[in-house]
Design an enzyme around this catalytic site. Structure first.
Site, short mmCIF file in Angstrom:
data_model
loop_
_atom_site.label_atom_id
_atom_site.label_comp_id
_atom_site.label_asym_id
_atom_site.label_seq_id
_atom_site.Cartn_x
_atom_site.Cartn_y
_atom_site.Cartn_z
N SER B 142 0.86 -1.18 0.00
CA SER B 142 0.00 0.00 0.00
C SER B 142 0.89 1.23 0.00
CB SER B 142 -0.95 -0.01 1.20
OG SER B 142 -0.25 -0.20 2.38
N GLU B 225 3.68 -4.07 13.72
CA GLU B 225 2.43 -4.18 12.96
C GLU B 225 1.36 -4.81 13.84
OE1 GLU B 225 2.31 -7.01 9.69
OE2 GLU B 225 0.91 -5.71 8.62
N GLU B 358 -5.84 -18.83 9.29
CA GLU B 358 -5.20 -20.13 9.54
C GLU B 358 -3.90 -19.94 10.34
OE1 GLU B 358 -6.61 -19.18 6.69
OE2 GLU B 358 -8.30 -20.57 6.82
#
Lengths: 357, 388
Positions: B142, B225, B358
């Site tokens: 991004s 993050e 997952e």
């Protein structure tokens, strides 16, 4: 308000847990369930006298602890975790709440002292949101006749509290016929309670929704305890159990299921704490919080118990391993005091989510 | 240094600087150590405790602010990594314009062949004298089209196991050989880019940390993050479930019994998830960080998907429409301004971005529940010998 446990609550938990570890191990509970006396009244006396759980919800002026739903919820978590066969939910929560709402005082004092045990004579499956089946009637002479099925805690109660219409009657146990029936839940059996012209005394109003919703909101904490035990026990087992030369808990197919179960239990704890907190505060949102906790914790406890049986493999299917006691408690509790679906219907009304027109 | 000291510094600063000139004001604020007070002096900070930053923010409310959207990668990920692993020259060179927003940063980590298994990434950096020559392809970047610089992880040694052959760089996004292409998503728009790196030459002074130490450096970036994913407080019945219930209440003709049952289930699940988030925040502020955080993103992803799917179904004919397929760039996720179809499609990314559901289940199972990891077949194998 807080969704965490206070120090006092943690201390209460520790003393209940210590006692249960000592006196209420799974093999002892199983042995007792097979016997003619499924309730452990000695344990109940110790809980009542030493820790004071019988009078937890009773105000201090009547000899109780003057505690709230928050503390009762912590006790229920521990009792659920041990599937302890004691009449805390039936006597110290449901019957006590009915007496508090009815404004009764004398019996409350006796219950708080832990010498007398009471039971609310409604089907354990009664929903807070629907009228009770009218199976008991008052005769012209003021005596009670009729029958109520699937009552929990009646066979060990000294006093029976019988709702008839909007009135709450007090009936001495010796005037009732209490027949225990073979029950799905071995650690909280049910009985049919019959009255044939039994003398009864009106002690006040019975407010069905208020009493049963309080009970359902607290039952959620017991269900949390059941779910937590199943999660912990299954986790320990799959770390030990080896197949294909690996712990079965190292297979991703198992790990992912465990992660999902853990997340369900994390949210059950938040929901149960929230319900206990708002019930304790008498908040106007307590009914919604109880319905949310009841529907979520019911399904989570049952799901974790079912997964627990499956993940234990063959041993989970044996009578010897205690996980079936938890499965049976979880399945019976799913029906108790309103099914998850009944509580979601209540959410529809309380959260302004109306159904089709 | 106390809160009062910081407050008076901030007041003095405000008295002597004109907030009217945005860029000059922000530069001066950085030089005064009021950018991030926990950073060292000379690098925009005062070496003060991190929590005193809120004192500065209070005093300087109403003055020019950072654009935390487009500057997000720089502020949240590049800056702490540069501070921890950069040389003095690198810190001096990069941190000031990063903070003022004069230079935008992006992140070149994921690759088409390296998603959940980031350490297997294949972008090569080969040494050539004082320079490195970089070739490869990055994805899900991004802000690459705004960026002056990127944080980049590349493979510098193919003969060692995958975690050991990586090196961390600052990539010059204006260098020849850097090509940025918008990556169109299933929603029609492009929030992200693909970045192609072809013979890109980076000076060795753009290396961050030691050669071969890139995985450890990247952990610092990724840790930051994860801190950012926590979830803000929501009111009861708010957020995604609020969008569905708004339609439900105002359009009684759309209701069916089946939809009602499913809506009630999802409402209850949203509520218990909201309460779990509230409980988690209470635990954190009481100084008892619980493991619950790892699970919140899992819950939000599945709830967003189920609720947005129900929303489209509920709307019937209107659910067959879509607000805007045009291929344009977008810098943010717009759940509240756009249509139900967009929400449905965009929410599909919630269980993929920032760690797939997952992978998150593995993290819960291993770090929270203490279950063993799957046997690793790639641990001791040189990267070049791994099947790809």
């Amino acid at each position: 308000m807080t969704l965490l446990y206070t120090e006092v609550e943690e201390e209460l938990r520790a003393s209940v847990r210590d006692l249960l570890a000592d006196r209420c191990a799974p093999d002892a509970v199983l042995k007792r369930a097979e016997s003619a006396a499924p309730y452990d009244l000695e344990l109940w006396k110790t809980l009542a006298h030493q820790i004071g759980v019988a009078g937890l919800l009773v105000p201090e002026e009547y000899g109780g602890a003057g505690a709230t739903a928050r503390e009762a919820a912590v006790v229920l978590e521990e009792l659920g975790r041990a599937v302890a066969p004691v009449p805390f939910l039936t006597s110290a929560v449901l019957a006590t709440k009915a007496l508090l709402v009815a404004g009764e005082e004398d019996l409350l004092q006796e219950l708080a002292a832990g010498d007398v045990t009471a039971a609310l004579v409604v089907p354990l499956a009664a929903s807070p949101y629907r009228p009770l089946p009218e199976t008991v009637a008052v005769g012209a002479d003021g005596t009670l006749s009729g029958e109520v099925r699937a009552v929990a805690g009646a066979e060990i109660a000294d006093v029976l509290l019988v709702p008839v219409g909007s009135a709450l009657y007090r009936v001495a146990a010796e005037h009732a016929r209490v027949e225990v029936v073979p029950s799905l839940d071995l650690t909280r059996p049910i009985a049919t309670v019959g009255f044939d012209g039994a003398p009864g005394k009106v002690i006040g109003h019975f407010e069905r929704e208020r009493v049963l919703s309080f009970g359902a909101g607290l039952l959620a904490s017991e269900q949390l305890g059941v779910g937590q035990w199943c999660l912990d026990t299954t986790l320990a087992y799959i770390k030990e159990r080896h197949q294909f030369a690996r712990p079965v808990g190292s297979f991703q197919a198992i790990k992912h299921r465990m992660a999902d179960l853990w997340l369900d239990v994390v949210r059950a704890r938040a929901a149960a704490r929230n319900a206990a907190d708002l019930l304790a505060a008498g908040s106007e949102d307590a009914g919604l919080a109880a319905a949310v906790a009841a529907s979520w914790c019911s399904e989570v406890a049952l799901h974790v118990a079912e997964e627990g049986v499956q993940l234990h493999g063959g041993i989970g299917m044996t009578w010897e391993h205690p996980v079936h006691l938890y499965l049976k408690r979880a399945k019976a509790s799913e029906i108790a005091l309103g099914t998850p679906g009944a509580h979601r219907e209540a959410v529809a009304a309380l959260a302004d989510l109306p159904g089709p027109v | 240094m106390t809160g009062d000291d910081v407050a008076s510094l901030a007041r003095e600063f405000l008295a002597s600087h004109d907030p009217g000139d945005r860029q000059a004001f922000l530069r001066a604020r950085f030089d005064a150590g009021l950018a991030w007070v926990h950073f060292p002096e000379g690098l925009g900070g005062l070496g003060a405790p991190r929590e005193l930053q809120q004192v500065v923010e209070r005093e300087l409310a109403g003055t020019p602010q950072l654009d935390t959207g487009v500057q997000g990668i720089g502020l949240g990920m590049a800056a702490p990594t540069i501070l921890a692993f950069g040389t003095e020259e690198q810190k001096k060179r990069f941190l000031r314009p990063l903070w003022t927003g004069e230079e935008i940063w992006c992140q070149l980590f994921s690759e088409p062949g390296a998603g959940s298994d980031l350490a297997t990434l294949a972008t090569r950096a080969v040494r050539d004298g004082d320079e490195w020559v970089v070739d490869g392809q990055k994805v899900w970047t991004s802000g690459a089209h705004h960026a002056r610089w990127a944080i980049l992880v590349a493979r510098t040694d193919v003969d060692v196991p995958k975690h050991r052959g990586l090196t961390y760089f600052v990539c010059d996004m204006h260098a020849p050989g850097v090509e940025v292409r918008p990556l169109r998503q299933i929603t029609g728009e492009a929030e992200f880019n693909e970045v192609f790196l072809t013979g890109v030459r980076l000076g060795d002074d753009l290396r961050l940390g030691e050669v071969g130490d890139g995985w450890r450096v990247a952990q610092m970036t990724l840790m930051n993050e994860r801190v950012a994913i926590g979830g803000a407080p929501v009111r009861r019945g708010g957020g995604m479930v609020g969008l569905v219930t708004e339609t439900w209440r105002s359009r009684p003709e759309l209701r069916t019994h089946d939809l009602h049952q499913r809506l009630l289930r999802l409402w209850v699940e949203s509520e218990v998830t909201r309460l779990a988030g509230q409980r988690l925040r209470e635990q954190l502020s009481a100084g008892q960080p619980g493991p619950e955080g790892s699970g919140m993103k899992l819950s939000f992803a599945s709830l967003n998907q189920a609720l947005s799917g129900l929303d489209v179904e509920l709307r019937g004919e209107e659910g067959l429409e879509y607000d805007d397929w045009s291929f344009r760039r977008s810098d943010s996720v717009d759940f509240f301004g756009r249509g139900a179809g967009y929400r449905y499609l965009r929410a599909k990314g919630n269980s993929i971005e920032g760690g797939t559901s997952e992978i998150l289940r593995n993290i819960v199972a291993e770090r929270v529940l203490g279950l063993p990891s799957e046997p690793r077949v790639d641990k001791d194998v040189p990267w070049k010998d791994l099947p790809r």
